[in-house]
Design a protein around this motif. Sequence first.
Motif, PDB file in Angstrom:
ATOM      1  N   UNK A  51      25.085 -20.649 -36.460  1.00 51.50           N
ATOM      2  CA  UNK A  51      25.111 -20.523 -37.913  1.00 51.50           C
ATOM      3  C   UNK A  51      24.989 -21.885 -38.553  1.00 51.50           C
ATOM      4  N   UNK A  84      22.330 -20.809 -60.263  1.00 53.51           N
ATOM      5  CA  UNK A  84      22.100 -19.365 -60.097  1.00 53.51           C
ATOM      6  C   UNK A  84      22.462 -18.926 -58.681  1.00 53.51           C
ATOM      7  N   UNK A  85      21.996 -19.703 -57.704  1.00 53.35           N
ATOM      8  CA  UNK A  85      22.250 -19.324 -56.313  1.00 53.35           C
ATOM      9  C   UNK A  85      23.728 -19.443 -55.993  1.00 53.35           C
ATOM     10  N   UNK A 128      26.130 -18.874 -58.090  1.00 47.61           N
ATOM     11  CA  UNK A 128      26.752 -17.676 -58.647  1.00 47.61           C
ATOM     12  C   UNK A 128      26.556 -16.495 -57.708  1.00 47.61           C
ATOM     13  N   UNK A 129      25.318 -16.360 -57.245  1.00 49.82           N
ATOM     14  CA  UNK A 129      24.996 -15.230 -56.363  1.00 49.82           C
ATOM     15  C   UNK A 129      25.826 -15.302 -55.085  1.00 49.82           C
ATOM     16  N   UNK A 130      25.893 -16.504 -54.518  1.00 51.22           N
ATOM     17  CA  UNK A 130      26.644 -16.681 -53.274  1.00 51.22           C
ATOM     18  C   UNK A 130      28.115 -16.359 -53.499  1.00 51.22           C
ATOM     19  N   UNK A 189      29.337 -14.351 -55.696  1.00 51.81           N
ATOM     20  CA  UNK A 189      29.497 -12.905 -55.805  1.00 51.81           C
ATOM     21  C   UNK A 189      29.522 -12.250 -54.431  1.00 51.81           C
ATOM     22  N   UNK A 190      28.600 -12.696 -53.593  1.00 53.69           N
ATOM     23  CA  UNK A 190      28.567 -12.121 -52.248  1.00 53.69           C
ATOM     24  C   UNK A 190      29.833 -12.459 -51.470  1.00 53.69           C
ATOM     25  N   UNK A 191      30.281 -13.710 -51.695  1.00 51.82           N
ATOM     26  CA  UNK A 191      31.515 -14.127 -51.028  1.00 51.82           C
ATOM     27  C   UNK A 191      32.661 -13.184 -51.375  1.00 51.82           C
ATOM     28  N   UNK A 192      32.791 -12.900 -52.672  1.00 52.45           N
ATOM     29  CA  UNK A 192      33.854 -11.980 -53.105  1.00 52.45           C
ATOM     30  C   UNK A 192      33.670 -10.635 -52.426  1.00 52.45           C
ATOM     31  N   UNK A 193      32.406 -10.224 -52.403  1.00 51.45           N
ATOM     32  CA  UNK A 193      32.095  -8.904 -51.850  1.00 51.45           C
ATOM     33  C   UNK A 193      32.433  -8.827 -50.364  1.00 51.45           C
ATOM     34  N   UNK A 194      31.946  -9.823 -49.602  1.00 51.88           N
ATOM     35  CA  UNK A 194      32.047  -9.745 -48.141  1.00 51.88           C
ATOM     36  C   UNK A 194      33.441 -10.103 -47.656  1.00 51.88           C
ATOM     37  N   UNK A 195      34.024 -11.125 -48.296  1.00 53.42           N
ATOM     38  CA  UNK A 195      35.327 -11.556 -47.801  1.00 53.42           C
ATOM     39  C   UNK A 195      36.399 -10.541 -48.154  1.00 53.42           C
ATOM     40  N   UNK A 243      36.225  -7.556 -47.266  1.00 57.78           N
ATOM     41  CA  UNK A 243      36.429  -6.695 -46.087  1.00 57.78           C
ATOM     42  C   UNK A 243      37.140  -7.497 -45.024  1.00 57.78           C
ATOM     43  N   UNK A 296      35.675  -5.635 -37.722  1.00 58.46           N
ATOM     44  CA  UNK A 296      34.961  -4.476 -37.195  1.00 58.46           C
ATOM     45  C   UNK A 296      34.474  -4.782 -35.799  1.00 58.46           C
ATOM     46  N   UNK A 336      32.102 -10.073 -41.252  1.00 64.76           N
ATOM     47  CA  UNK A 336      32.112 -10.776 -42.532  1.00 64.76           C
ATOM     48  C   UNK A 336      31.382 -12.106 -42.437  1.00 64.76           C
ATOM     49  N   UNK A 344      28.167 -13.350 -44.339  1.00 60.85           N
ATOM     50  CA  UNK A 344      28.230 -14.583 -45.142  1.00 60.85           C
ATOM     51  C   UNK A 344      27.085 -15.501 -44.765  1.00 60.85           C
ATOM     52  N   UNK A 345      26.836 -15.594 -43.470  1.00 56.21           N
ATOM     53  CA  UNK A 345      25.713 -16.432 -43.022  1.00 56.21           C
ATOM     54  C   UNK A 345      24.411 -15.926 -43.652  1.00 56.21           C
ATOM     55  N   UNK A 403      20.574 -17.241 -50.190  1.00 58.10           N
ATOM     56  CA  UNK A 403      20.649 -18.045 -51.417  1.00 58.10           C
ATOM     57  C   UNK A 403      19.920 -19.367 -51.225  1.00 58.10           C
ATOM     58  N   UNK A 449      16.456 -18.599 -51.747  1.00 55.98           N
ATOM     59  CA  UNK A 449      16.179 -18.343 -53.157  1.00 55.98           C
ATOM     60  C   UNK A 449      16.149 -19.650 -53.931  1.00 55.98           C
ATOM     61  N   UNK A 502      27.261  -3.279 -36.414  1.00 55.85           N
ATOM     62  CA  UNK A 502      28.554  -2.761 -36.866  1.00 55.85           C
ATOM     63  C   UNK A 502      28.702  -1.286 -36.513  1.00 55.85           C
ATOM     64  N   UNK A 562      30.613  -5.502 -59.130  1.00 52.42           N
ATOM     65  CA  UNK A 562      31.935  -6.036 -58.784  1.00 52.42           C
ATOM     66  C   UNK A 562      32.957  -5.674 -59.853  1.00 52.42           C
TER      67      UNK A 562
END
Lengths: 167, 315, 105, 597
Positions: free
Chosen positions: A10, A100-101, A103-105, A107-113, A115, A119, C7, C11-12, C18, C21, C54, D595
């Motif tokens: 990564x 912009x990116x 902000x997007x990141x 948002x995704x962070x909030x979304x993914x973290x 969970x 799994x 997760x 994230x990656x 982004x 983008x 998953x 969200x």
Amino acid sequence: MTILLFYLAAFVAVIATSLVITRTNAVHALIYLIVSLLATGFVFLLLGAYFAALLEVIVYAGAVMVLFLFVLMMLGLGRDGEGRERELLQPHLWYGPAFLCGVLLGEWGILFLGWSQPFPLHAVDAKQVGISLLGPYFLAVELASMLLLAGLVGAYHLTELQRRPGA
Amino acid sequence: MNGLGSAADIGGILGWGIVVAALMIWVERRLLAFWQERLGPNRVGPFGIMQVMADMLKLFFKDEWVPPFSDRTVFVLAPVIGMMAALLGLSLIPFAPGVGVADLNFSLLCLLGLASLSVYSPLLAGYASHSKYPLLGGLRAAAQSFSYEVFMGLAAMGVVMQTGTFDLRIIVESQREGWYIGPQMLGFVLFLIAAVAETHRAPFDLPEAEQELVAGFHTEYSGIKFGMFFVGEYIGIILNSALIVTLYLGGWWGPAFLPPLAWFLLKLAGFLALYLLLRTALPRPRYDQLMRFGWMVLLPLALLNLIATAAWEVF
Amino acid sequence: MSAVPLTHVLMLSAILFTLGMAGLLTRRNLIFMLMSLEVMFNAAGLAFIAAGARWGQADGQIFFILILTLAAAEVGVGLGLALQIHHRFRTLDMDKVCELKETEP
Amino acid sequence: MSWPLPLWFIPALPLAGFLLLSLLPLSSRAIAWIGTGSVGLAALVSLSEILAPAVVIHQSLDTWMSAASLTIPFGFYCDGLTRTMLGVITGVGFLIHLYSTAYMAGDEGYRRFFAAMNLFVAAMTVLVLADNLVFLYLGWEGVGLCSFLLIGHWYRDPANGRAARKAFIVTRVGDTALVLGLFLLFDRLGSLDIQTLLAGLEPHTGSSWLKVAGLLLLGGALGKSAQFPLQVWLPDAMAGPTPVSALIHAATMVTAGVYLLARLHPLYDLVPDIRLLVAVVGGVTLLLAGCSALVQSDLKRALAWSTISQIGYMFLGLGVGAWQASVFHLMTHAFFKALLFLSAGVVIMALHHQQDLEAMGGLRRRLPGVFWCFLIGVTALAALPPAAGFFSKEAILDRAYEVSPGLWLLGIGGALLTSLYGFRLVLRVFFGPEKTYPDGQRPSGVMMMVLVLLSGLSLVGGLFPPLALAEVSTPRMISLAGPGVSLLGLGVAGWLWYLRPQILHGWRRWPLMAVLNRFWLDGWGFDSLYHGLFVQPYQTLSRINRADFLNLPFDGLVGFNRTLHAALLPTQNGRLRWYATGMGLGVAVLIAWGLCA
């Protein structure tokens, strides 16, 4: 072991991608892009999707990127284009997209973290993929082949036009 | 079946690969000379066998010169990629039961992936040299390898279809009763042609056609970097020969009076000799003929082979 | 099988997306824009693979394959366009090549 | 092939002639042969039909259209009425075609003329052969189209084009009424097949919609037959070539209205009010037109008004229930009016296309053959025995007397007028001082032959009433009134226009007479009335609405869109990165929304 390898891959992928979008030498950027793709492919491997990983290497890194390199060489965009590219890539251009990116990141962070619970991940082998591909996804395969045909014809047509002078 | 072989295996096989490659250079020169009714290198060591060592030493100690007009980093990177890809490929070949570096259950796919990555070597060399002939040579090499890789992969898929696996070891195991050269004759011929073209060997050595492009993509290279291209090419030949042996000629299988490894090496040697004979015997086609032959003849035949195999497997 | 947390994989994928983008929005050279697009495709593919892993389903990989197809076709046409644009405008600066716009009636 | 030949041969032959003529470049000889031959063959087929045993034939060729309960076949129906009409159309039509080959010789639109004439015959035969009203309507519109084409045959003169348009538009008013009538009939009876329709009328006796249907159909007939109040187009239609006037605007097409009403007479028998209206319209028209015919100075216009007047007789006959007599008169009228027009054509040709009566006179000695033919025609027109017109007109008057003396008086007044204007024409054209020397084109043998044939028909045609005429033969004192007033008219005409022309000159000085003269000359001022009533207000409205105020809301919509467009224009700037930013922004907003939700 696996998780360490994942973080390594990564890390490589992120660094290489950052370099892709900041380089002024197109060929260097492309090499970094290949590195990024290989790192992503390695992540696929770690996720148990070895078929996808090998496809990533064979098709993406091995074929699509070669095409890029071809065009770069034809257009002379490597070291010769560096000066031009540096002119185009002024620092102030970065502010807006970066914001912009970001902000997007975020948002995704909030979304993914969100969970938090882990799994289990399962390996999926090529046989399973093949059976699904030619079973329920047969129409998708046909569509993909249509798309490739259209791409082929389109690319041929676009480059054919170029050869005619004054066309 | 996943896992790596012992350190001895790794060192042994990779070292062996380089040695064989070096040896092959000598064999080639001697054999070429023999077929052309001359002597070849015969001064250094017995039968001139040390000639390669001498050449290597010379290359090692040559001035490390990088053309000032080149893209330095990439210029250095290019031969490394080629050699690395070839060596990594070699590590996937199952030489004999228990002999082999890596043992993956998708080794054939890996090999194809590495083959596709090896395209970058001449291409980047051509770009980095920043010179006319290397550029053309690089483009030619890339387009050629790129195209023939497709046919090579498609031809190999026939074998994959018959065994139902990408694992080279299982493919060899399943040839105990009969080699695939029989049922996959067409695939074998296609694979052989594609393999020759893939390594830019004569008669498909257009990327380095001396008459047109000086020395092709490695015109600007000298010293050890040139040596890496050189050795990388021979390792590529060994790799492809080994692959043919593995896929179509039953790998290590053979009558019991010789150990499996010996059988493998014997078959490999035969193919290496075939490579050399091809170089001596066949003239070079034109570049457009080469490409047309690939896309107009090999591709349909490979697809036909695939369909026929599928039909054979289904019915 | 794998100890990698989902997760983190996602994230990656988000970070790569982004980054791609950002490249797309910033670079003015068509070739770089196409490269950035490839990065984004790849990131999306990663997300699909992760989701497939998953659930242990093949669908993720299938979508990755479809993305691959799309990317291949896109690159073919995109690079053809790049050649053509270079041929006609003598530049790949996309801020200069903006013929396809609505003009004041 | 069976005998008699299939009915569809009759329209098909002229249609084939039309197609050949309009598609192939032919020599003028071939044009004449095809144009005349196709109609001649159709006439032969018709003749075979007429001579065949008088049975009712009903044939269906194919389905034309079919939708839900409506099925329109290409159906043919042939009974006595149809046979009479067929005989008139193809017979007189053939003679007029024959005449035209000589009359139109050298005309640049020779091919076009014969093509349109053939198409006309085809359409007219379809009209009379149709077994359903829609198929009939096809023929109805077909003849209207041909009329338009032929009136405007010499289209280079804008006046002719205007006349053609006028004819087309005025008849369109009637046609619209006819279509509405068809809709109404179909709506109420569920069928447009004429026989089915007529058979199904009985239970609806007295219903008001039947009256409306009768009125609407009458409207169609009025338009086509140039009856009051839609008579204004026919005098102008004389702009066409004379054979056209003879065939279309005298003998056949204008009688289509009579045919329609005769065909549908059972319907009118059920609505006596409307039938009476038909009679009144006919009576009014015949007087009106007779007065106008009396003062016309143009030979063809006078004949046109005469035609209107004679059709008025037919309507009178229809109105009093004597539809057989009307059809009889239709037939004899076709003979003698064609004769009159064609004779007039010869005169006009001889005088270098001079149609003004003022320039004519004393042609009796120069054109003796034509003089005799014209005289026979006028005799028939004035219903003097033994000419054909006598029998048919008497049949109508006879019946009118039975129904209502008032109507009979209208008819008798008309008879006087007819005789008066008829002999006026004879006297002014063929007697008196010679004003223009007829050194124009002489009538060819073919033309004279046609005239002689038609003269014969005009003389003896009355002896063969085509349909079983009931109660015609009962001799009564009152029947003498008709020939009486005709003779009176002859006398007055001779006195006024031959013996004592100065009396007329004296009258002309009276202001009242001058005004009346003008008034009648203009056809009772209907043209200016309609102009003031319909055309002028329409034009005024158009002028007022030049800015198109009804369009304002839509203009506003357009303006709103334009403004919006102008506002959004900067976003469409062709910049790739701008678009990509837009997409990225959209994704960011959507995810943020997700969200928050």
